[in-house]
Write an enzyme that holds these catalytic residues in place. Structure first.
Site, PDB file in Angstrom:
ATOM      1  N   TYR A 177     -45.569 -24.161  47.632  1.00 32.98           N
ATOM      2  CA  TYR A 177     -46.187 -22.840  47.831  1.00 32.98           C
ATOM      3  C   TYR A 177     -47.708 -22.966  47.842  1.00 32.98           C
ATOM      4  CZ  TYR A 177     -47.018 -17.813  46.956  1.00 32.98           C
ATOM      5  OH  TYR A 177     -47.425 -16.491  47.030  1.00 32.98           O
ATOM      6  N   ARG A 188     -39.769 -12.738  39.061  1.00 38.54           N
ATOM      7  CA  ARG A 188     -41.172 -12.525  38.721  1.00 38.54           C
ATOM      8  C   ARG A 188     -41.262 -11.718  37.436  1.00 38.54           C
ATOM      9  NH1 ARG A 188     -44.086 -11.307  44.485  1.00 38.54           N
ATOM     10  NH2 ARG A 188     -42.034 -10.687  45.185  1.00 38.54           N
ATOM     11  N   PHE A 236     -38.951  -8.485  33.262  1.00 39.28           N
ATOM     12  CA  PHE A 236     -39.085  -7.785  31.972  1.00 39.28           C
ATOM     13  C   PHE A 236     -38.520  -6.363  32.053  1.00 39.28           C
ATOM     14  CE2 PHE A 236     -42.881 -10.365  30.001  1.00 39.28           C
ATOM     15  CZ  PHE A 236     -42.079 -11.495  29.995  1.00 39.28           C
ATOM     16  N   ARG A 272     -52.156 -13.043  32.973  1.00 42.33           N
ATOM     17  CA  ARG A 272     -52.142 -12.649  34.378  1.00 42.33           C
ATOM     18  C   ARG A 272     -52.843 -11.285  34.449  1.00 42.33           C
ATOM     19  NH1 ARG A 272     -50.474 -17.133  34.442  1.00 42.33           N
ATOM     20  NH2 ARG A 272     -48.762 -18.038  35.646  1.00 42.33           N
ATOM     21  N   GLN A 277     -54.145 -19.223  32.777  1.00 40.86           N
ATOM     22  CA  GLN A 277     -54.915 -17.983  32.849  1.00 40.86           C
ATOM     23  C   GLN A 277     -55.182 -17.617  34.300  1.00 40.86           C
ATOM     24  OE1 GLN A 277     -58.593 -18.797  30.798  1.00 40.86           O
ATOM     25  NE2 GLN A 277     -59.095 -20.525  32.121  1.00 40.86           N
TER      26      GLN A 277
HETATM   27  P1  NAD Z   1     -41.296 -11.162  49.253  1.00 38.15           P
HETATM   28  O1  NAD Z   1     -40.522 -12.381  48.950  1.00 38.15           O
HETATM   29  O2  NAD Z   1     -40.805  -9.858  48.728  1.00 38.15           O
HETATM   30  O3  NAD Z   1     -41.487 -10.982  50.832  1.00 38.15           O
HETATM   31  C1  NAD Z   1     -41.612 -12.066  51.715  1.00 38.15           C
HETATM   32  C2  NAD Z   1     -40.898 -11.687  53.009  1.00 38.15           C
HETATM   33  O4  NAD Z   1     -41.012 -12.780  53.932  1.00 38.15           O
HETATM   34  C3  NAD Z   1     -39.402 -11.445  52.808  1.00 38.15           C
HETATM   35  O5  NAD Z   1     -39.001 -10.274  53.477  1.00 38.15           O
HETATM   36  C4  NAD Z   1     -38.742 -12.683  53.421  1.00 38.15           C
HETATM   37  O6  NAD Z   1     -37.426 -12.456  53.863  1.00 38.15           O
HETATM   38  C5  NAD Z   1     -39.737 -13.013  54.519  1.00 38.15           C
HETATM   39  N1  NAD Z   1     -39.703 -14.418  54.949  1.00 38.15           N
HETATM   40  C6  NAD Z   1     -39.718 -15.530  54.174  1.00 38.15           C
HETATM   41  N2  NAD Z   1     -39.708 -16.628  54.934  1.00 38.15           N
HETATM   42  C7  NAD Z   1     -39.705 -16.200  56.242  1.00 38.15           C
HETATM   43  C8  NAD Z   1     -39.680 -16.859  57.495  1.00 38.15           C
HETATM   44  N3  NAD Z   1     -39.692 -18.197  57.582  1.00 38.15           N
HETATM   45  N4  NAD Z   1     -39.674 -16.105  58.618  1.00 38.15           N
HETATM   46  C9  NAD Z   1     -39.659 -14.751  58.554  1.00 38.15           C
HETATM   47  N5  NAD Z   1     -39.668 -14.070  57.388  1.00 38.15           N
HETATM   48  C10 NAD Z   1     -39.690 -14.786  56.250  1.00 38.15           C
HETATM   49  O7  NAD Z   1     -42.793 -11.425  48.766  1.00 38.15           O
HETATM   50  P2  NAD Z   1     -44.032 -10.424  48.646  1.00 38.15           P
HETATM   51  O8  NAD Z   1     -44.336 -10.231  47.228  1.00 38.15           O
HETATM   52  O9  NAD Z   1     -43.800  -9.247  49.527  1.00 38.15           O
HETATM   53  O10 NAD Z   1     -45.179 -11.318  49.261  1.00 38.15           O
HETATM   54  C11 NAD Z   1     -45.657 -11.125  50.588  1.00 38.15           C
HETATM   55  C12 NAD Z   1     -46.764 -12.117  50.864  1.00 38.15           C
HETATM   56  O11 NAD Z   1     -47.834 -11.915  49.943  1.00 38.15           O
HETATM   57  C13 NAD Z   1     -46.326 -13.576  50.711  1.00 38.15           C
HETATM   58  O12 NAD Z   1     -46.914 -14.349  51.733  1.00 38.15           O
HETATM   59  C14 NAD Z   1     -46.876 -13.982  49.366  1.00 38.15           C
HETATM   60  O13 NAD Z   1     -47.173 -15.339  49.316  1.00 38.15           O
HETATM   61  C15 NAD Z   1     -48.140 -13.122  49.279  1.00 38.15           C
HETATM   62  N6  NAD Z   1     -48.505 -12.876  47.876  1.00 38.15           N
HETATM   63  C16 NAD Z   1     -47.823 -11.960  47.126  1.00 38.15           C
HETATM   64  C17 NAD Z   1     -48.179 -11.771  45.797  1.00 38.15           C
HETATM   65  C18 NAD Z   1     -47.461 -10.772  44.922  1.00 38.15           C
HETATM   66  O14 NAD Z   1     -47.785 -10.701  43.727  1.00 38.15           O
HETATM   67  N7  NAD Z   1     -46.546  -9.979  45.415  1.00 38.15           N
HETATM   68  C19 NAD Z   1     -49.219 -12.515  45.226  1.00 38.15           C
HETATM   69  C20 NAD Z   1     -49.855 -13.469  46.018  1.00 38.15           C
HETATM   70  C21 NAD Z   1     -49.512 -13.619  47.353  1.00 38.15           C
HETATM   71  N1  UDP Z   2     -42.837 -15.325  32.849  1.00 38.71           N
HETATM   72  C1  UDP Z   2     -42.233 -15.127  31.616  1.00 38.71           C
HETATM   73  N2  UDP Z   2     -40.959 -14.656  31.587  1.00 38.71           N
HETATM   74  C2  UDP Z   2     -40.255 -14.346  32.713  1.00 38.71           C
HETATM   75  C3  UDP Z   2     -40.873 -14.559  33.974  1.00 38.71           C
HETATM   76  C4  UDP Z   2     -42.160 -15.057  34.007  1.00 38.71           C
HETATM   77  O1  UDP Z   2     -42.827 -15.367  30.567  1.00 38.71           O
HETATM   78  O2  UDP Z   2     -39.100 -13.918  32.584  1.00 38.71           O
HETATM   79  C5  UDP Z   2     -44.219 -15.812  32.888  1.00 38.71           C
HETATM   80  C6  UDP Z   2     -44.438 -17.044  33.757  1.00 38.71           C
HETATM   81  O3  UDP Z   2     -44.198 -18.237  33.018  1.00 38.71           O
HETATM   82  C7  UDP Z   2     -45.896 -16.880  34.142  1.00 38.71           C
HETATM   83  C8  UDP Z   2     -46.089 -15.374  34.206  1.00 38.71           C
HETATM   84  O4  UDP Z   2     -45.013 -14.797  33.478  1.00 38.71           O
HETATM   85  O5  UDP Z   2     -46.732 -17.396  33.123  1.00 38.71           O
HETATM   86  C9  UDP Z   2     -46.083 -14.823  35.627  1.00 38.71           C
HETATM   87  O6  UDP Z   2     -44.943 -15.328  36.271  1.00 38.71           O
HETATM   88  P1  UDP Z   2     -44.517 -14.889  37.757  1.00 38.71           P
HETATM   89  O7  UDP Z   2     -43.331 -15.715  38.113  1.00 38.71           O
HETATM   90  O8  UDP Z   2     -44.387 -13.422  37.844  1.00 38.71           O
HETATM   91  O9  UDP Z   2     -45.761 -15.253  38.685  1.00 38.71           O
HETATM   92  P2  UDP Z   2     -46.823 -16.440  38.758  1.00 38.71           P
HETATM   93  O10 UDP Z   2     -48.111 -15.768  38.448  1.00 38.71           O
HETATM   94  O11 UDP Z   2     -46.520 -17.510  37.755  1.00 38.71           O
HETATM   95  O12 UDP Z   2     -46.703 -16.924  40.149  1.00 38.71           O
END
Ligand code: NAD
Ligand code: UDP
Length: 320
Positions: A146, A187, A192, A212, A277
């Site tokens: 990732y 997540r 939680f 976080r 962190q």
């Molecule tokens: P999510 O898993 O809910 O959504 C991702 C979507 O992409 C899903 O609908 C999945 O089916 C689709 N997908 C995965 N692989 C694919 C492929 N090869 N072709 C077509 N579709 C595909 O995740 P999210 O939380 O909605 O995240 C969306 C974007 O934001 C991601 O790129 C993620 O890395 C980025 N992001 C999210 C967070 C967050 O906290 N939610 C934080 C950092 C970055």
């Molecule tokens: N975490 C946790 N319990 C859970 C799921 C996650 O303590 O049931 C912790 C995890 O180890 C990380 C933080 O919560 O330190 C955030 O995890 P998440 O998977 O949501 O996202 P990350 O920021 O690690 O990508």
């Protein structure tokens, strides 16, 4: 013409669903491209009778030919358990997926935004993280598919910008939460809340002292749209997140209080390379977008708890 033609890859996922809703409300046409790996049809069911919304089942590791004016490249599983399920596919989605989406943008002259991540900073030694920090990422660990995939995607975006003059925007998203997260995606916020609503033990990984900073989805969507609409001199990378930092233990305590749960905290092993962190410095977003989050943790948790409570009561997901 109605509005802009906007492609959202990963449009059936958590962020994509909220972005689709916002863009449709703004009068745009949305083309949702998704392979439904972590996204669901239930997430987009509310849009299916809207003639301005279209779904294409497609894996972005393969080329795609459509005509659009803007592309939000969101496709990629975002939760550690999902992106580690098939790590080779995760890297392919970030790297081949970015090449295909950038190639499409180049062919049709579209502006393209990349959903990058705070994971490009790895386990950061600079705190809070600013955009000029290059990160501390393990290239060969279980999170690398990732982290390194997203880092390579950023490289590709900037090379297409320099080499082909592509109009790019790179957003580094920090932990974002809200309704439409997958209830079993592992997540921390969804875990939680689901555990608390079912009075099951709350699983603190490690000692729960890692931090976080949690952004509510509506704030993030405002920032993403504003970045996409910003002047073409603004490429990013730009941090998008809520700068208020919590320990994971504090998050658990808040969830227990707000759900009135009887759940107890239990400790489980800390996953490998789990960052200790994480807190965004959002000075750049404040300056160039005039943006900062407005929904703080308690208000966002209340809305998210109501969503998961509704899901459980609807019987659409199992309650074990
Ligand atoms: P999510 O898993 O809910 O959504 C991702 C979507 O992409 C899903 O609908 C999945 O089916 C689709 N997908 C995965 N692989 C694919 C492929 N090869 N072709 C077509 N579709 C595909 O995740 P999210 O939380 O909605 O995240 C969306 C974007 O934001 C991601 O790129 C993620 O890395 C980025 N992001 C999210 C967070 C967050 O906290 N939610 C934080 C950092 C970055
Ligand atoms: N975490 C946790 N319990 C859970 C799921 C996650 O303590 O049931 C912790 C995890 O180890 C990380 C933080 O919560 O330190 C955030 O995890 P998440 O998977 O949501 O996202 P990350 O920021 O690690 O990508």
């Amino acid at each position: 013409m109605h509005g802009k033609q906007v492609l959202i890859s990963g449009g059936a996922g958590f962020v994509g669903t909220h972005l689709s809703r916002r863009l449709l409300e703004m009068g745009h046409d949305v083309i949702c491209v998704d392979n439904f790996f972590t996204g669901t049809k239930d997430n987009i069911i509310e849009f299916l009778d809207n003639p301005h919304f279209e779904v294409i089942r497609h894996d972005i590791t393969f080329p795609l030919y459509v005509e659009v004016g803007q592309i939000y490249n969101l496709a990629c599983p975002a939760s550690p358990i999902h992106y580690q399920h098939d790590p080779v596919q995760t890297t392919k989605t970030s790297v081949h997926g970015a090449i295909n989406m950038l190639g499409l943008a180049k062919r049709v002259g579209a502006r393209i935004l990349q959903a990058s991540t705070s994971e490009v900073y790895g386990d950061p030694s600079i705190h809070p993280q600013t955009e000029d920090y290059w990160g501390n990422v393990n290239p060969i660990g279980p999170r690398s598919c990732y982290d390194e995939g997203k880092r390579c995607a950023e490289t590709l975006f900037f090379d297409y910008h320099r080499q082909h003059k592509l109009d790019i925007k790179v957003a580094r998203l920090f932990n974002t939460y809200g309704p439409n997260m997958h209830p079993q995606d592992g997540r921390v916020v969804s875990n939680f809340i689901m555990q608390a609503l079912q009075n099951r033990p709350i699983t603190l990984y490690g000692d729960g002292e890692q931090t976080r900073s949690f952004c509510y989805i509506d704030d993030l969507i405002t920032a993403l749209v504003s970045l996409m609409e910003s002047d073409n001199s603004i490429t990013g990378p730009i941090n998008l997140g809520n700068p208020i930092e919590f320990t994971i233990r504090q998050l658990a305590e808040n969830v227990i209080r707000l759900t009135g749960s009887k759940s107890k905290l239990i400790n489980e092993p800390l996953p490998i390379d789990d960052p200790k962190q994480r807190q965004p410095n959002i000075d750049m977003a404040r300056k160039v977008l005039g943006w900062e989050p407005t929904i703080q943790l308690e208000e966002g948790l209340i809305k998210t708890i109501a969503y998961f409570d509704g899901l459980l009561k609807s019987g659409k997901i199992s309650s074990d």
